[in-house]
Design a protein around this motif. Sequence first.
Motif, PDB file in Angstrom:
ATOM      1  N   THR A 272     -27.711 -39.769  17.648  1.00 52.89           N
ATOM      2  CA  THR A 272     -27.947 -38.927  16.472  1.00 52.89           C
ATOM      3  C   THR A 272     -27.554 -37.476  16.750  1.00 52.89           C
ATOM      4  N   VAL A 273     -27.940 -36.982  17.902  1.00 53.02           N
ATOM      5  CA  VAL A 273     -27.569 -35.612  18.270  1.00 53.02           C
ATOM      6  C   VAL A 273     -26.050 -35.480  18.343  1.00 53.02           C
ATOM      7  N   TYR A 274     -25.386 -36.520  18.849  1.00 53.29           N
ATOM      8  CA  TYR A 274     -23.916 -36.484  18.878  1.00 53.29           C
ATOM      9  C   TYR A 274     -23.346 -36.421  17.465  1.00 53.29           C
ATOM     10  N   PHE A 275     -23.849 -37.283  16.583  1.00 53.81           N
ATOM     11  CA  PHE A 275     -23.386 -37.287  15.188  1.00 53.81           C
ATOM     12  C   PHE A 275     -23.416 -35.869  14.618  1.00 53.81           C
ATOM     13  N   ILE A 276     -24.530 -35.199  14.849  1.00 52.30           N
ATOM     14  CA  ILE A 276     -24.739 -33.885  14.240  1.00 52.30           C
ATOM     15  C   ILE A 276     -23.902 -32.808  14.926  1.00 52.30           C
ATOM     16  N   CYS A 277     -23.878 -32.835  16.241  1.00 52.50           N
ATOM     17  CA  CYS A 277     -23.312 -31.715  17.008  1.00 52.50           C
ATOM     18  C   CYS A 277     -21.833 -31.846  17.309  1.00 52.50           C
ATOM     19  N   ALA A 278     -21.205 -32.936  16.904  1.00 51.02           N
ATOM     20  CA  ALA A 278     -19.784 -33.119  17.186  1.00 51.02           C
ATOM     21  C   ALA A 278     -18.934 -32.044  16.517  1.00 51.02           C
ATOM     22  N   GLU A 279     -19.443 -31.495  15.435  1.00 49.86           N
ATOM     23  CA  GLU A 279     -18.796 -30.371  14.759  1.00 49.86           C
ATOM     24  C   GLU A 279     -19.872 -29.325  14.452  1.00 49.86           C
ATOM     25  N   TYR A 280     -19.429 -28.118  14.140  1.00 49.13           N
ATOM     26  CA  TYR A 280     -20.390 -27.071  13.801  1.00 49.13           C
ATOM     27  C   TYR A 280     -20.320 -26.735  12.319  1.00 49.13           C
ATOM     28  N   SER A 281     -21.482 -26.599  11.714  1.00 43.34           N
ATOM     29  CA  SER A 281     -21.606 -26.030  10.377  1.00 43.34           C
ATOM     30  C   SER A 281     -23.052 -25.574  10.229  1.00 43.34           C
ATOM     31  N   LYS A 282     -23.268 -24.661   9.306  1.00 43.08           N
ATOM     32  CA  LYS A 282     -24.619 -24.174   9.051  1.00 43.08           C
ATOM     33  C   LYS A 282     -25.508 -25.319   8.585  1.00 43.08           C
ATOM     34  N   ASP A 283     -24.948 -26.201   7.762  1.00 42.93           N
ATOM     35  CA  ASP A 283     -25.721 -27.330   7.248  1.00 42.93           C
ATOM     36  C   ASP A 283     -26.158 -28.258   8.380  1.00 42.93           C
ATOM     37  N   ARG A 284     -25.254 -28.523   9.321  1.00 44.74           N
ATOM     38  CA  ARG A 284     -25.585 -29.389  10.456  1.00 44.74           C
ATOM     39  C   ARG A 284     -26.715 -28.768  11.282  1.00 44.74           C
ATOM     40  N   LYS A 285     -26.613 -27.475  11.515  1.00 45.20           N
ATOM     41  CA  LYS A 285     -27.609 -26.791  12.316  1.00 45.20           C
ATOM     42  C   LYS A 285     -28.982 -26.853  11.644  1.00 45.20           C
ATOM     43  N   GLU A 286     -29.007 -26.643  10.334  1.00 46.31           N
ATOM     44  CA  GLU A 286     -30.265 -26.665   9.597  1.00 46.31           C
ATOM     45  C   GLU A 286     -30.863 -28.076   9.557  1.00 46.31           C
ATOM     46  N   LYS A 287     -30.003 -29.086   9.410  1.00 43.34           N
ATOM     47  CA  LYS A 287     -30.507 -30.452   9.329  1.00 43.34           C
ATOM     48  C   LYS A 287     -31.002 -30.957  10.685  1.00 43.34           C
ATOM     49  N   LEU A 288     -30.380 -30.494  11.765  1.00 44.71           N
ATOM     50  CA  LEU A 288     -30.881 -30.839  13.090  1.00 44.71           C
ATOM     51  C   LEU A 288     -32.286 -30.266  13.285  1.00 44.71           C
ATOM     52  N   LYS A 289     -32.452 -29.008  12.890  1.00 47.93           N
ATOM     53  CA  LYS A 289     -33.768 -28.377  12.996  1.00 47.93           C
ATOM     54  C   LYS A 289     -34.790 -29.093  12.129  1.00 47.93           C
ATOM     55  N   ALA A 290     -34.376 -29.478  10.923  1.00 51.89           N
ATOM     56  CA  ALA A 290     -35.289 -30.169  10.008  1.00 51.89           C
ATOM     57  C   ALA A 290     -35.701 -31.532  10.563  1.00 51.89           C
ATOM     58  N   MET A 291     -34.762 -32.215  11.234  1.00 54.30           N
ATOM     59  CA  MET A 291     -35.084 -33.514  11.815  1.00 54.30           C
ATOM     60  C   MET A 291     -36.153 -33.373  12.898  1.00 54.30           C
ATOM     61  N   TRP A 292     -35.972 -32.401  13.788  1.00 51.43           N
ATOM     62  CA  TRP A 292     -36.957 -32.188  14.841  1.00 51.43           C
ATOM     63  C   TRP A 292     -38.318 -31.792  14.245  1.00 51.43           C
ATOM     64  N   ASN A 293     -38.301 -30.975  13.209  1.00 52.90           N
ATOM     65  CA  ASN A 293     -39.554 -30.585  12.564  1.00 52.90           C
ATOM     66  C   ASN A 293     -40.264 -31.776  11.931  1.00 52.90           C
ATOM     67  N   HIS A 294     -39.465 -32.682  11.350  1.00 51.86           N
ATOM     68  CA  HIS A 294     -40.046 -33.883  10.739  1.00 51.86           C
ATOM     69  C   HIS A 294     -40.790 -34.705  11.788  1.00 51.86           C
ATOM     70  N   ILE A 295     -40.167 -34.904  12.928  1.00 47.67           N
ATOM     71  CA  ILE A 295     -40.791 -35.690  13.995  1.00 47.67           C
ATOM     72  C   ILE A 295     -42.032 -34.976  14.528  1.00 47.67           C
ATOM     73  N   LYS A 296     -41.923 -33.670  14.710  1.00 47.54           N
ATOM     74  CA  LYS A 296     -43.031 -32.894  15.265  1.00 47.54           C
ATOM     75  C   LYS A 296     -44.242 -32.914  14.354  1.00 47.54           C
ATOM     76  N   GLU A 297     -44.014 -32.775  13.051  1.00 45.23           N
ATOM     77  CA  GLU A 297     -45.115 -32.760  12.098  1.00 45.23           C
ATOM     78  C   GLU A 297     -45.826 -34.110  12.035  1.00 45.23           C
ATOM     79  N   ARG A 298     -45.068 -35.187  12.211  1.00 46.16           N
ATOM     80  CA  ARG A 298     -45.669 -36.519  12.122  1.00 46.16           C
ATOM     81  C   ARG A 298     -46.342 -36.930  13.422  1.00 46.16           C
ATOM     82  N   ASP A 299     -45.712 -36.617  14.564  1.00 43.12           N
ATOM     83  CA  ASP A 299     -46.218 -37.132  15.834  1.00 43.12           C
ATOM     84  C   ASP A 299     -45.795 -36.190  16.962  1.00 43.12           C
TER      85      ASP A 299
END
Length: 341
Positions: A272-299
């Motif tokens: 998943t990290v590869y999928f996101i980080c293979a290219e750079y964009s502001k949207d990718r960076k924000e969605k990576l952060k949102a994914m980690w936040n989702h996991i952190k908030e749940r568990d």
Amino acid sequence: MKLISFAVPCYNSQDYMRKCIDSILTAGDEIEIIIVNDGSKDDTIKIANEYLERYPEIVKVVDKENGGHGSGVNAGLKLATGLYYKVVDSDDWLDEESLQKLMAKIKSHMQEDTLPDLYVTNFVYEKAYDNTRHVSRYTDKMPQDVIFGWDKVKPFKYSHMMLMHALLYKREKLIESGLELPEHTFYVDEIYAYQPLPYMKTICYLDLDLYRYFIGRSDQSINRSNFIKRYDQQIRVMQRLTDAYSWKEIKKMPKGLRKYMWHSLNAIMITTVYFICAEYSKDRKEKLKAMWNHIKERDKALYRKLRHRSYCTSVNYMPWRLRSKVMNFAYDRLCKTVKLG
């Protein structure tokens, strides 16, 4: 009683679905084939109905609006009546000799009243463009040709996993797991090969090269450019995986299962990290952060494991451009290992 229900999700599959269906038909009338036409725009439904007319006791047809691969798997499961359930993608096929051996083993276990919850078999990467193949097998991870529990499963490493192609679930256990794959989403096979596992108490591994996994179409979901483009869908799948079981629940699972569930999350996270980080964009960076936040908030416990004690821990703290180079290099090495090109 049908021994196996084979679901064949199809989308614009007119050019290759016959090979798939014909290979499954060699199992005879003790199986059923559920062809799911997922809103195709070619002759897929016409071909499906031809098989229905020729094999009315074996073939069922679902003609539905497009919902994606997961929708096809869900539709097949709802209609299935077999003792076991297996998904075969319409561009793949089954080895006829191995299929006959699998059928014979199921009948033998029925007579002995020892049917396992899960059969595991090998699958073969069939690389079309250079006519080579690579077999993914589990001979060093599991006992062969006997029924066993998770305590007999040895640890998996790196990219080696039990993919959907290797799994034949007992249908009632699959339903009991509550599996329902998301629609309009690629890579849902990762959910299919993860969420039901805790419900499978007994396993039988057969060293058979049953499933033939075709590699070579430019529109395949495993194509590199498609990987990168569909990163948001991989995030969706990753979040479903981390939502399925808490770290507290995983820790209570039998040792072999616990280790495998963690390995699976670990391996899919680095993908998943590869999928996101293979290219750079502001949207990718924000969605990576949102994914980690989702996991952190749940568990928080699972978040700490994945963020700080997983395969991708070191990558998580690299500058984005370096991270991209490292992940692309690792992906190239993986492709050479399994001969994907």
